[in-house]
Design a protein around this motif. Structure first.
Motif, PDB file in Angstrom:
ATOM      1  N   TYR A  15      17.426  37.835  49.803  1.00 50.55           N
ATOM      2  CA  TYR A  15      16.120  37.617  49.203  1.00 50.55           C
ATOM      3  C   TYR A  15      15.646  38.842  48.434  1.00 50.55           C
ATOM      4  O   TYR A  15      14.493  38.944  48.085  1.00 50.55           O
ATOM      5  CB  TYR A  15      15.118  37.230  50.289  1.00 50.55           C
ATOM      6  N   ILE A  16      16.557  39.789  48.216  1.00 50.65           N
ATOM      7  CA  ILE A  16      16.216  40.984  47.452  1.00 50.65           C
ATOM      8  C   ILE A  16      16.679  40.757  46.020  1.00 50.65           C
ATOM      9  O   ILE A  16      17.783  40.288  45.785  1.00 50.65           O
ATOM     10  CB  ILE A  16      16.920  42.217  48.037  1.00 50.65           C
ATOM     11  N   THR A  17      15.846  41.116  45.084  1.00 47.51           N
ATOM     12  CA  THR A  17      16.245  40.936  43.684  1.00 47.51           C
ATOM     13  C   THR A  17      17.336  41.937  43.332  1.00 47.51           C
ATOM     14  O   THR A  17      17.207  43.125  43.557  1.00 47.51           O
ATOM     15  CB  THR A  17      15.054  41.167  42.741  1.00 47.51           C
ATOM     16  N   GLN A  18      18.394  41.404  42.803  1.00 51.55           N
ATOM     17  CA  GLN A  18      19.513  42.237  42.411  1.00 51.55           C
ATOM     18  C   GLN A  18      19.925  41.868  41.001  1.00 51.55           C
ATOM     19  O   GLN A  18      19.718  40.734  40.561  1.00 51.55           O
ATOM     20  CB  GLN A  18      20.685  42.018  43.367  1.00 51.55           C
ATOM     21  N   PRO A  19      20.516  42.831  40.298  1.00 51.96           N
ATOM     22  CA  PRO A  19      20.929  42.523  38.924  1.00 51.96           C
ATOM     23  C   PRO A  19      22.108  41.549  38.922  1.00 51.96           C
ATOM     24  O   PRO A  19      22.890  41.488  39.862  1.00 51.96           O
ATOM     25  CB  PRO A  19      21.351  43.885  38.368  1.00 51.96           C
ATOM     26  N   ASP A  20      22.175  40.782  37.854  1.00 45.56           N
ATOM     27  CA  ASP A  20      23.290  39.849  37.700  1.00 45.56           C
ATOM     28  C   ASP A  20      24.499  40.612  37.154  1.00 45.56           C
ATOM     29  O   ASP A  20      24.526  41.011  35.983  1.00 45.56           O
ATOM     30  CB  ASP A  20      22.919  38.708  36.746  1.00 45.56           C
ATOM     31  N   LEU A  21      25.486  40.840  37.994  1.00 44.26           N
ATOM     32  CA  LEU A  21      26.704  41.542  37.592  1.00 44.26           C
ATOM     33  C   LEU A  21      27.848  40.546  37.505  1.00 44.26           C
ATOM     34  O   LEU A  21      27.868  39.535  38.218  1.00 44.26           O
ATOM     35  CB  LEU A  21      27.052  42.635  38.605  1.00 44.26           C
ATOM     36  N   ALA A  22      28.781  40.871  36.672  1.00 40.83           N
ATOM     37  CA  ALA A  22      29.962  40.012  36.560  1.00 40.83           C
ATOM     38  C   ALA A  22      30.803  40.152  37.827  1.00 40.83           C
ATOM     39  O   ALA A  22      30.935  41.233  38.391  1.00 40.83           O
ATOM     40  CB  ALA A  22      30.778  40.414  35.341  1.00 40.83           C
ATOM     41  N   GLU A  23      31.341  39.042  38.255  1.00 46.25           N
ATOM     42  CA  GLU A  23      32.158  39.057  39.463  1.00 46.25           C
ATOM     43  C   GLU A  23      33.483  39.751  39.167  1.00 46.25           C
ATOM     44  O   GLU A  23      34.114  39.476  38.147  1.00 46.25           O
ATOM     45  CB  GLU A  23      32.416  37.618  39.914  1.00 46.25           C
ATOM     46  N   PRO A  24      33.925  40.674  40.029  1.00 45.12           N
ATOM     47  CA  PRO A  24      35.179  41.377  39.753  1.00 45.12           C
ATOM     48  C   PRO A  24      36.367  40.419  39.797  1.00 45.12           C
ATOM     49  O   PRO A  24      36.404  39.497  40.620  1.00 45.12           O
ATOM     50  CB  PRO A  24      35.279  42.413  40.863  1.00 45.12           C
ATOM     51  N   SER A  25      37.296  40.640  38.905  1.00 41.97           N
ATOM     52  CA  SER A  25      38.469  39.770  38.876  1.00 41.97           C
ATOM     53  C   SER A  25      39.511  40.315  39.862  1.00 41.97           C
ATOM     54  O   SER A  25      39.633  41.519  40.067  1.00 41.97           O
ATOM     55  CB  SER A  25      39.050  39.709  37.469  1.00 41.97           C
ATOM     56  N   ARG A  26      40.259  39.416  40.425  1.00 44.64           N
ATOM     57  CA  ARG A  26      41.295  39.791  41.389  1.00 44.64           C
ATOM     58  C   ARG A  26      42.644  39.735  40.693  1.00 44.64           C
ATOM     59  O   ARG A  26      43.041  38.696  40.182  1.00 44.64           O
ATOM     60  CB  ARG A  26      41.286  38.829  42.569  1.00 44.64           C
ATOM     61  N   SER A  27      43.310  40.856  40.672  1.00 46.08           N
ATOM     62  CA  SER A  27      44.655  40.856  40.106  1.00 46.08           C
ATOM     63  C   SER A  27      45.613  41.315  41.197  1.00 46.08           C
ATOM     64  O   SER A  27      45.665  42.482  41.555  1.00 46.08           O
ATOM     65  CB  SER A  27      44.732  41.797  38.902  1.00 46.08           C
ATOM     66  N   MET A  28      46.326  40.360  41.741  1.00 52.25           N
ATOM     67  CA  MET A  28      47.243  40.641  42.826  1.00 52.25           C
ATOM     68  C   MET A  28      48.650  40.237  42.431  1.00 52.25           C
ATOM     69  O   MET A  28      48.853  39.492  41.476  1.00 52.25           O
ATOM     70  CB  MET A  28      46.829  39.868  44.080  1.00 52.25           C
ATOM     71  N   GLN A  29      49.580  40.729  43.212  1.00 53.66           N
ATOM     72  CA  GLN A  29      50.972  40.392  42.980  1.00 53.66           C
ATOM     73  C   GLN A  29      51.166  38.918  43.287  1.00 53.66           C
ATOM     74  O   GLN A  29      50.730  38.418  44.322  1.00 53.66           O
ATOM     75  CB  GLN A  29      51.839  41.253  43.894  1.00 53.66           C
ATOM     76  N   SER A  30      51.842  38.216  42.404  1.00 55.28           N
ATOM     77  CA  SER A  30      51.992  36.785  42.606  1.00 55.28           C
ATOM     78  C   SER A  30      53.401  36.396  43.048  1.00 55.28           C
ATOM     79  O   SER A  30      53.610  35.324  43.587  1.00 55.28           O
ATOM     80  CB  SER A  30      51.639  36.036  41.323  1.00 55.28           C
ATOM     81  N   TYR A  31      54.414  37.271  42.848  1.00 51.96           N
ATOM     82  CA  TYR A  31      55.761  36.935  43.284  1.00 51.96           C
ATOM     83  C   TYR A  31      56.517  38.218  43.645  1.00 51.96           C
ATOM     84  O   TYR A  31      56.118  39.318  43.281  1.00 51.96           O
ATOM     85  CB  TYR A  31      56.520  36.143  42.214  1.00 51.96           C
ATOM     86  N   TYR A  32      57.655  38.051  44.365  1.00 52.07           N
ATOM     87  CA  TYR A  32      58.462  39.171  44.805  1.00 52.07           C
ATOM     88  C   TYR A  32      59.920  38.761  44.722  1.00 52.07           C
ATOM     89  O   TYR A  32      60.280  37.634  45.057  1.00 52.07           O
ATOM     90  CB  TYR A  32      58.100  39.541  46.250  1.00 52.07           C
ATOM     91  N   GLN A  33      60.756  39.668  44.271  1.00 52.91           N
ATOM     92  CA  GLN A  33      62.171  39.374  44.133  1.00 52.91           C
ATOM     93  C   GLN A  33      62.967  40.528  44.725  1.00 52.91           C
ATOM     94  O   GLN A  33      62.636  41.696  44.523  1.00 52.91           O
ATOM     95  CB  GLN A  33      62.525  39.191  42.661  1.00 52.91           C
ATOM     96  N   SER A  34      64.017  40.200  45.448  1.00 50.90           N
ATOM     97  CA  SER A  34      64.837  41.215  46.097  1.00 50.90           C
ATOM     98  C   SER A  34      66.304  40.928  45.836  1.00 50.90           C
ATOM     99  O   SER A  34      66.702  39.782  45.619  1.00 50.90           O
ATOM    100  CB  SER A  34      64.577  41.209  47.600  1.00 50.90           C
ATOM    101  N   THR A  35      67.106  41.993  45.900  1.00 51.86           N
ATOM    102  CA  THR A  35      68.551  41.814  45.757  1.00 51.86           C
ATOM    103  C   THR A  35      69.224  42.123  47.081  1.00 51.86           C
ATOM    104  O   THR A  35      68.660  42.769  47.950  1.00 51.86           O
ATOM    105  CB  THR A  35      69.111  42.748  44.669  1.00 51.86           C
ATOM    106  N   ASN A  36      70.446  41.691  47.212  1.00 53.55           N
ATOM    107  CA  ASN A  36      71.176  41.867  48.461  1.00 53.55           C
ATOM    108  C   ASN A  36      71.703  43.291  48.642  1.00 53.55           C
ATOM    109  O   ASN A  36      72.058  43.673  49.742  1.00 53.55           O
ATOM    110  CB  ASN A  36      72.347  40.890  48.537  1.00 53.55           C
ATOM    111  N   LYS A  37      71.778  44.086  47.576  1.00 56.64           N
ATOM    112  CA  LYS A  37      72.355  45.423  47.719  1.00 56.64           C
ATOM    113  C   LYS A  37      71.488  46.303  48.617  1.00 56.64           C
ATOM    114  O   LYS A  37      71.996  47.124  49.360  1.00 56.64           O
ATOM    115  CB  LYS A  37      72.607  46.076  46.375  1.00 56.64           C
ATOM    116  N   TYR A  38      70.182  46.111  48.605  1.00 58.76           N
ATOM    117  CA  TYR A  38      69.308  46.876  49.482  1.00 58.76           C
ATOM    118  C   TYR A  38      69.497  46.448  50.932  1.00 58.76           C
ATOM    119  O   TYR A  38      69.493  47.262  51.838  1.00 58.76           O
ATOM    120  CB  TYR A  38      67.845  46.732  49.068  1.00 58.76           C
ATOM    121  N   GLN A  39      69.654  45.159  51.138  1.00 62.55           N
ATOM    122  CA  GLN A  39      69.853  44.659  52.492  1.00 62.55           C
ATOM    123  C   GLN A  39      71.167  45.167  53.064  1.00 62.55           C
ATOM    124  O   GLN A  39      71.245  45.534  54.224  1.00 62.55           O
ATOM    125  CB  GLN A  39      69.813  43.134  52.500  1.00 62.55           C
TER     126      GLN A  39
END
Length: 134
Positions: A15-39
């Motif tokens: 109930y406190i007046t606050q300024p209208d700020l843009a909502e922060p965008s979420r940029s996260m990792q969407s995929y992961y790829q691995s090779t067998n040489k590390y394993q």
């Protein structure tokens, strides 16, 4: 999980007046790829670690179970940053109380408190080695 993120977009109820700020965008990792040489490398590292642990367990003995030569080598090869332990070396003629410093050519170098220079004792003359403390 995507549904729970979308349902959380409700604005907070304040109930406190606050300024209208843009909502922060979420940029996260969407995929992961691995090779067998590390394993494969991790598997090899694990095998090496297991072999090292097994060999260390075979090499480790209790002080009581060591032979005289093993005890002397143990004290002579201690790193410099580890505190030196006083020992009592019993020979046929005399008892020496001091710190084992070196072992070369079947001679044990013992730093005795009563003498400035280390004392050389042939390992064949030593009957028993007992721990005293620091």
């Amino acid at each position: 999980m995507v549904d729970s993120v979308q349902t959380n977009k409700e604005l907070p109820k304040l109930y406190i007046t606050q300024p209208d700020l843009a909502e922060p965008s979420r940029s996260m990792q969407s995929y992961y790829q691995s090779t067998n040489k590390y394993q494969k490398r991790e598997e090899n590292d694990e095998i090496v670690k297991k072999q090292k642990v097994a060999s260390d367990q075979l090499d480790k003995k209790k002080f009581k179970d060591m032979t005289l030569k093993e005890k002397v080598i143990y004290f002579a090869s201690m790193p410099f940053h580890v505190p030196k332990v006083k020992c009592e070396l019993q020979t046929e003629r005399k008892k020496y109380v001091g710190i084992i410093e070196d072992f070369q050519n079947q001679m044990v170098m013992v730093k005795v408190a009563s003498k400035q220079a280390p004392v050389s004792i042939p390992i064949d003359h030593i009957k028993e080695i007992n721990l005293i403390g620091f």
